[in-house]
Design a protein around this motif. Structure first.
Motif, short mmCIF file in Angstrom:
data_model
loop_
_atom_site.label_atom_id
_atom_site.label_comp_id
_atom_site.label_asym_id
_atom_site.label_seq_id
_atom_site.Cartn_x
_atom_site.Cartn_y
_atom_site.Cartn_z
N PHE A 27 4.28 -4.08 -30.94
CA PHE A 27 3.75 -3.59 -32.20
C PHE A 27 3.95 -2.09 -32.41
O PHE A 27 3.53 -1.55 -33.41
CB PHE A 27 2.24 -3.88 -32.30
CG PHE A 27 1.93 -5.34 -32.32
CD1 PHE A 27 2.31 -6.13 -33.39
CD2 PHE A 27 1.26 -5.93 -31.27
CE1 PHE A 27 2.03 -7.49 -33.41
CE2 PHE A 27 0.96 -7.28 -31.28
CZ PHE A 27 1.35 -8.06 -32.35
N THR A 28 4.57 -1.41 -31.44
CA THR A 28 4.74 0.04 -31.54
C THR A 28 6.21 0.41 -31.36
O THR A 28 6.99 -0.35 -30.78
CB THR A 28 3.92 0.79 -30.48
OG1 THR A 28 4.38 0.42 -29.18
CG2 THR A 28 2.44 0.48 -30.61
N SER A 29 6.57 1.58 -31.84
CA SER A 29 7.92 2.08 -31.60
C SER A 29 7.96 2.76 -30.23
O SER A 29 6.93 3.13 -29.68
CB SER A 29 8.31 3.06 -32.70
OG SER A 29 7.38 4.12 -32.76
N ARG A 30 9.16 2.91 -29.69
CA ARG A 30 9.28 3.61 -28.41
C ARG A 30 8.88 5.06 -28.62
O ARG A 30 9.23 5.69 -29.61
CB ARG A 30 10.71 3.55 -27.91
CG ARG A 30 11.06 2.19 -27.33
CD ARG A 30 12.46 2.15 -26.82
NE ARG A 30 13.31 2.21 -28.02
CZ ARG A 30 14.56 2.60 -28.02
NH1 ARG A 30 15.14 2.98 -26.92
NH2 ARG A 30 15.26 2.62 -29.13
N SER A 31 8.14 5.57 -27.68
CA SER A 31 7.71 6.97 -27.79
C SER A 31 7.54 7.57 -26.40
O SER A 31 7.37 6.85 -25.41
CB SER A 31 6.41 7.09 -28.58
OG SER A 31 5.36 6.43 -27.91
N ILE A 32 7.60 8.89 -26.36
CA ILE A 32 7.37 9.63 -25.13
C ILE A 32 6.44 10.79 -25.48
O ILE A 32 6.38 11.22 -26.62
CB ILE A 32 8.68 10.15 -24.49
CG1 ILE A 32 9.47 11.01 -25.49
CG2 ILE A 32 9.52 9.01 -23.98
CD1 ILE A 32 10.72 11.65 -24.91
N LEU A 33 5.72 11.24 -24.49
CA LEU A 33 4.84 12.39 -24.68
C LEU A 33 5.46 13.59 -23.97
O LEU A 33 5.78 13.51 -22.78
CB LEU A 33 3.45 12.11 -24.11
CG LEU A 33 2.43 13.23 -24.25
CD1 LEU A 33 2.15 13.52 -25.72
CD2 LEU A 33 1.15 12.88 -23.52
N ILE A 34 5.64 14.67 -24.70
CA ILE A 34 6.19 15.89 -24.14
C ILE A 34 5.16 16.99 -24.32
O ILE A 34 4.74 17.28 -25.44
CB ILE A 34 7.52 16.26 -24.83
CG1 ILE A 34 8.54 15.15 -24.59
CG2 ILE A 34 8.02 17.61 -24.32
CD1 ILE A 34 9.82 15.32 -25.36
N GLU A 35 4.73 17.55 -23.21
CA GLU A 35 3.74 18.63 -23.25
C GLU A 35 4.36 19.87 -23.89
O GLU A 35 5.57 20.07 -23.84
CB GLU A 35 3.25 18.95 -21.85
CG GLU A 35 2.58 17.78 -21.14
CD GLU A 35 1.30 17.30 -21.80
OE1 GLU A 35 0.62 18.11 -22.46
OE2 GLU A 35 0.97 16.13 -21.64
N GLY A 36 3.54 20.73 -24.45
CA GLY A 36 3.99 21.87 -25.23
C GLY A 36 4.89 22.87 -24.54
O GLY A 36 5.75 23.45 -25.16
N LYS A 37 4.74 23.07 -23.24
CA LYS A 37 5.55 24.09 -22.55
C LYS A 37 6.61 23.47 -21.65
O LYS A 37 7.06 24.08 -20.70
CB LYS A 37 4.65 25.02 -21.76
CG LYS A 37 3.74 25.82 -22.67
CD LYS A 37 3.00 26.89 -21.95
CE LYS A 37 2.15 27.64 -22.97
NZ LYS A 37 1.75 28.92 -22.55
#
Length: 71
Positions: free
Chosen positions: A25-35
Motif C-alpha cells: 500500500f506504500t511507495s518505496r521510500s528511504i529515510l535520510i538524516e539531515g547531515k
C-alpha cells in the motif's frame, strides 16, 4: 488515531507511519538524516533501487511544505 504519534495532529514521522503499513500500500521510500554525506545518500538510493526523478519531502512537515521533485 492512537497508532500515530500525537494522534496525527502535528509533528509526527511520516516514515514511521509508512513503516507500519503493508508494503503493498506504500511507495518505496528511504529515510535520510539531515547531515548525511552525499556518498551515503547515493548508496541508500541505489540499495533501494530508486530511480530519478523522485520526490523528496521532509519526514516531519505539513501541507506539502518542502516537497520537491529531484531529476
Amino acid at each position: 488515531n492512537p497508532g500515530i504519534q500525537y494522534g496525527g495532529l502535528l509533528g509526527y514521522s511520516k516514515y514511521l507511519i509508512n513503516s507500519q503499513l503493508d508494503k503493498s500500500f506504500t511507495s518505496r521510500s528511504i529515510l535520510i538524516e539531515g547531515k548525511t554525506e552525499w556518498p551515503e545518500v547515493f548508496d541508500k538510493i541505489n540499495k533501494a533501487a530508486l530511480k530519478l526523478p523522485c520526490i523528496i519531502k521532509p519526514d516531519i512537515g505539513e501541507r506539502s511544505k518542502g516537497v520537491k521533485c529531484v531529476h
